[in-house]
Design an enzyme around this catalytic site. Structure first.
Site, short mmCIF file in Angstrom:
data_model
loop_
_atom_site.label_atom_id
_atom_site.label_comp_id
_atom_site.label_asym_id
_atom_site.label_seq_id
_atom_site.Cartn_x
_atom_site.Cartn_y
_atom_site.Cartn_z
N LEU A 37 0.52 -0.91 0.03
CA LEU A 37 -0.10 0.10 0.15
C LEU A 37 0.67 1.27 0.31
O LEU A 37 2.28 1.26 0.43
CB LEU A 37 -1.04 0.19 1.53
CG LEU A 37 -2.12 -1.67 1.96
CD1 LEU A 37 -2.64 -0.58 2.41
CD2 LEU A 37 -2.84 -1.43 0.03
N ASP A 38 0.45 2.50 -1.02
CA ASP A 38 1.49 3.58 -0.91
C ASP A 38 0.49 4.65 -0.56
O ASP A 38 -0.51 4.44 0.26
CB ASP A 38 1.23 4.11 -2.22
CG ASP A 38 0.51 4.42 -3.02
OD1 ASP A 38 -0.79 4.23 -2.29
OD2 ASP A 38 0.24 4.60 -4.29
N SER A 39 0.86 5.97 -0.43
CA SER A 39 0.77 6.81 0.51
C SER A 39 -0.61 7.32 0.27
O SER A 39 -1.60 7.51 1.28
CB SER A 39 1.88 8.53 0.60
OG SER A 39 1.55 8.37 -0.71
#
Lengths: 81, 290
Positions: A37-39
């Site tokens: 998961l990214d920001s």
């Protein structure tokens, strides 16, 4: 809300909204390094959790969430208050 | 990510000198500095030549004075920025074009994402807007550990201007979301990104270039109004703030559709502004090769 119900709904969000494989969702799995998961996913996750559980997660609490287990713990704490 | 040149000591000297001699005399000192960089900073010089060729059709014979002018303009904007925040530069004049778009967007109460670029002097715009609109403005920016240049800004400014440090961790996005939900303005750039960021290729100045999706995705998630805004230097102590009409996600619109539309609006506005002010776009690397 009981723990099993929280786990079930959180896992549902991770599978449906983030297209994660059900068997990859383990309590100790790191959201960024293991689940990828990214920001922006972080923002999406907070929005989805707030909507589903009718809670508010602030920046400090959000920063503490780095594993699946910590999502469960945060939601359980919030829904019990 | 592009690394900044200069040390904490260098920045300290810069700010101290500005405080002692004032904006105008410090401005004279910029000429040797720009001259020095024109002949010593080969990567930035190449990037500047490449950019000026695309933005202003500069040819080889024009490139040395063009690059010098580009560096000089950059140093002038840095000096103005510092002078405004330190309140040492005398009176600055601001002309607003499209301010009503920002006012209307603020009035919705769902936050405003002001998307700018490394063009002109966007920090000045943020400082000016929070005073004019009486609404908190959060500037989302990368602040590296020893980035004394950035560190001076929050210390030197007052009022409702905050900084959201994008270098902090993955959750800076949540901080921005919260600010937007409080109805505040979040100002950020749309022309630079972290490695591994979500990006999209857009035609920019006639060639494909990579832009981050982040600001546009955030506008979609938060339902905030997205306003493209630039603050360009038009003369000595004179700036023009140009805002485009707000882009707001329609509930029936898909997120991907909104992001695509908003990015097209942004890139078109960026092209328009840097064609009008070609010396005021400051990305010192080959933007088209990212």
């Amino acid at each position: 809300m009981d723990k099993q119900s929280v786990i079930k709904q959180v896992n549902h969000i991770l599978i449906e909204d983030f297209e994660l494989e059900p068997n990859s969702i383990k309590p100790e799995a790191n959201l960024r390094d293991e689940l990828g998961l990214d920001s922006l996913d972080g923002v999406d996750l907070v929005v989805a959790l707030e909507k589903t559980f009718q809670v508010k997660i602030d920046e400090i609490e959000a920063r503490e969430i780095d594993t699946v287990e910590k999502i469960y713990a945060q939601i359980i704490k919030k829904t019990q208050n | 990510m592009q690394r900044q040149r200069g040390t904490a000591l260098g920045h300290w000297i810069f700010y101290s000198l500005l405080k002692i001699v004032g904006r105008d005399f410090a401005g004279v000192l910029l000429y040797p500095v720009a001259f020095y960089f024109t002949f010593t900073s080969s990567a930035a010089v190449r990037a500047s030549q490449n950019y000026l060729n695309k933005a202003a059709a500069f040819w080889q014979w024009q490139s040395v004075p063009g690059v010098f002018g580009h560096f000089l303009e950059f140093s002038r904007t840095l000096l103005d920025r510092a002078a405004v925040f330190m309140q040492t530069g005398g009176t600055f004049t601001f002309e607003f074009i499209g301010e009503s778009y920002i006012r209307e967007a603020v009035a919705r109460g769902k936050g405003v994402l002001l998307v700018s670029a490394h063009a002109g002097n966007w920090e000045i715009a943020g400082n000016c807007l929070q005073k004019r609109l009486d609404v908190p403005v959060q500037i989302a920016m990368f602040m590296h550990g020893k980035d004394a240049h950035s560190v001076h800004l929050p210390k030197s400014s007052s009022g409702k201007l905050g900084i959201i440090n994008l270098s902090d961790d993955e959750m800076a996005g949540v901080e921005m979301l919260r600010a937007l939900r409080r109805g505040e303005i979040v100002a950020m750039h749309g022309d630079r990104f972290f490695p591994k960021s979500r990006v999209r290729r857009e035609i920019f100045l006639g060639h494909p270039a990579t832009f981050p999706e982040g600001p546009f995705q955030l506008a979609a998630i938060s339902q905030a109004a997205l306003v493209v805004c630039f603050a360009m230097r038009t003369g000595r102590r004179r700036y023009q703030l140009v805002a485009e009409p707000a882009v707001i996600k329609n509930p029936a619109e898909t997120r991907a559709g909104f992001v695509s539309q908003a990015m097209t609006v942004y890139v078109c506005a960026l092209e328009k502004i840097i064609k009008a002010y070609p010396m005021q776009w400051f990305n010192w690397y080959d933007f088209w090769k990212q």
